[in-house]
Design a protein around this motif. Structure first.
Motif, PDB file in Angstrom:
ATOM      1  N   LEU A 105       0.824  -1.213   0.000  1.00  0.00           N
ATOM      2  CA  LEU A 105       0.000   0.000   0.000  1.00  0.00           C
ATOM      3  C   LEU A 105       0.853   1.256   0.000  1.00  0.00           C
ATOM      4  O   LEU A 105       0.492   2.261  -0.621  1.00  0.00           O
ATOM      5  N   PHE A 106       1.992   1.220   0.684  1.00  0.00           N
ATOM      6  CA  PHE A 106       2.892   2.374   0.653  1.00  0.00           C
ATOM      7  C   PHE A 106       3.468   2.596  -0.740  1.00  0.00           C
ATOM      8  O   PHE A 106       3.694   3.732  -1.153  1.00  0.00           O
ATOM      9  N   VAL A 107       3.704   1.522  -1.482  1.00  0.00           N
ATOM     10  CA  VAL A 107       4.177   1.670  -2.867  1.00  0.00           C
ATOM     11  C   VAL A 107       3.127   2.377  -3.700  1.00  0.00           C
ATOM     12  O   VAL A 107       3.443   3.260  -4.514  1.00  0.00           O
ATOM     13  N   TYR A 108       1.857   2.027  -3.504  1.00  0.00           N
ATOM     14  CA  TYR A 108       0.791   2.696  -4.236  1.00  0.00           C
ATOM     15  C   TYR A 108       0.633   4.155  -3.859  1.00  0.00           C
ATOM     16  O   TYR A 108       0.134   4.953  -4.640  1.00  0.00           O
ATOM     17  N   ALA A 109       1.062   4.542  -2.672  1.00  0.00           N
ATOM     18  CA  ALA A 109       0.977   5.938  -2.246  1.00  0.00           C
ATOM     19  C   ALA A 109       2.225   6.724  -2.645  1.00  0.00           C
ATOM     20  O   ALA A 109       2.402   7.863  -2.223  1.00  0.00           O
ATOM     21  N   LEU A 110       3.092   6.117  -3.474  1.00  0.00           N
ATOM     22  CA  LEU A 110       4.357   6.711  -3.923  1.00  0.00           C
ATOM     23  C   LEU A 110       5.280   7.051  -2.747  1.00  0.00           C
ATOM     24  O   LEU A 110       6.073   7.966  -2.822  1.00  0.00           O
ATOM     25  N   ALA A 111       5.158   6.302  -1.668  1.00  0.00           N
ATOM     26  CA  ALA A 111       6.034   6.465  -0.515  1.00  0.00           C
ATOM     27  C   ALA A 111       7.041   5.323  -0.547  1.00  0.00           C
ATOM     28  O   ALA A 111       6.997   4.392   0.250  1.00  0.00           O
ATOM     29  N   ASP A 112       7.948   5.389  -1.514  1.00  0.00           N
ATOM     30  CA  ASP A 112       8.876   4.286  -1.731  1.00  0.00           C
ATOM     31  C   ASP A 112       9.820   4.082  -0.560  1.00  0.00           C
ATOM     32  O   ASP A 112      10.124   2.960  -0.183  1.00  0.00           O
ATOM     33  N   PHE A 113      10.267   5.162   0.055  1.00  0.00           N
ATOM     34  CA  PHE A 113      11.164   5.026   1.203  1.00  0.00           C
ATOM     35  C   PHE A 113      10.454   4.360   2.375  1.00  0.00           C
ATOM     36  O   PHE A 113      11.017   3.495   3.041  1.00  0.00           O
ATOM     37  N   VAL A 114       9.217   4.737   2.625  1.00  0.00           N
ATOM     38  CA  VAL A 114       8.456   4.131   3.723  1.00  0.00           C
ATOM     39  C   VAL A 114       8.199   2.657   3.426  1.00  0.00           C
ATOM     40  O   VAL A 114       8.251   1.810   4.333  1.00  0.00           O
ATOM     41  N   ALA A 115       7.953   2.302   2.179  1.00  0.00           N
ATOM     42  CA  ALA A 115       7.725   0.902   1.818  1.00  0.00           C
ATOM     43  C   ALA A 115       8.976   0.066   2.041  1.00  0.00           C
ATOM     44  O   ALA A 115       8.906  -1.030   2.605  1.00  0.00           O
ATOM     45  N   VAL A 116      10.119   0.586   1.622  1.00  0.00           N
ATOM     46  CA  VAL A 116      11.370  -0.148   1.823  1.00  0.00           C
ATOM     47  C   VAL A 116      11.702  -0.235   3.305  1.00  0.00           C
ATOM     48  O   VAL A 116      12.150  -1.272   3.799  1.00  0.00           O
ATOM     49  N   THR A 117      11.465   0.849   4.052  1.00  0.00           N
ATOM     50  CA  THR A 117      11.692   0.831   5.488  1.00  0.00           C
ATOM     51  C   THR A 117      10.768  -0.172   6.162  1.00  0.00           C
ATOM     52  O   THR A 117      11.182  -0.889   7.084  1.00  0.00           O
ATOM     53  N   GLN A 118       9.534  -0.244   5.722  1.00  0.00           N
ATOM     54  CA  GLN A 118       8.585  -1.220   6.258  1.00  0.00           C
ATOM     55  C   GLN A 118       9.110  -2.632   6.051  1.00  0.00           C
ATOM     56  O   GLN A 118       9.054  -3.463   6.962  1.00  0.00           O
ATOM     57  N   LEU A 119       9.622  -2.914   4.868  1.00  0.00           N
ATOM     58  CA  LEU A 119      10.133  -4.253   4.597  1.00  0.00           C
ATOM     59  C   LEU A 119      11.389  -4.563   5.404  1.00  0.00           C
ATOM     60  O   LEU A 119      11.509  -5.629   6.000  1.00  0.00           O
TER      61      LEU A 119
END
Length: 180
Positions: A45-59
């Motif tokens: 869902l973070f990838v869909y919100a264009l929050a790539d850094f948050v998505a990678v940090t989440q992972l």
């Protein structure tokens, strides 16, 4: 409905269903793996919100670090703790749940009243948010990396020390033995 909306709804449903199952599942191993599904779907869902850094940090942080910590805490815990945790069968709503339910309802009421009285059309930064859109071509990770290693280096190191202390504390609690 286009394919992007369909994928978003599938990811959102996976987050909600797996989070619900984490809370209400009595098997700890299944709950840990369902928590993995929840966190992985959230990063989607973070990838869909264009929050790539948050998505990678989440992972990296949550899926890679905290989930491994939870699995190690589960593996290091004694069998007596695991056996006694599954013995207690209680109803979903009981008298001992009333204080928690009351506190939750009070917080929900406060949140609802705050959102109702906020009137988001009057807030200037919300009105100006439409002008500050992020495009896919923006390099936000580069800017975050520069700020993280220059301006925010000390808070970053403090957080890493706190996470290390949490890891040591979890290992200590998991390895605790009975005193004679």
């Amino acid at each position: 409905m286009n394919i992007e909306q369909l994928v978003f709804y599938i990811l959102a449903a996976m987050v909600l269903i797996s989070a619900f199952m984490v809370v209400f599942n009595r098997n700890m191993v299944r709950s840990i793996f369902l928590f993995f599904v929840t966190l992985f779907s959230m990063s989607g869902l973070f990838v869909y919100a264009l929050a790539d850094f948050v998505a990678v940090t989440q992972l990296v942080v949550y899926v890679g670090g905290m989930l491994v910590l939870m699995i190690f805490a589960f593996l290091l815990s004694s069998k007596t703790i695991l056996n006694t945790s599954t013995v207690h069968r209680t109803s979903l709503i009981g008298l001992h749940h009333v204080p928690g339910l009351l506190i939750s309802l009070v917080f929900f009421l406060i949140l609802f009243v705050t959102i109702y009285q906020a009137n988001p059309d009057e807030i200037s930064w919300i009105r100006n948010a439409g002008k500050n859109t992020i495009t896919v071509s923006d390099n936000t990770i580069h800017a975050i990396g520069i700020n993280l290693m220059t301006r925010y280096l000390v808070p970053f190191e403090i957080v890493s020390v706190l996470l290390m202390m949490a890891l040591i504390g979890a290992a200590h609690l998991a390895r605790r033995t009975k005193k004679l």
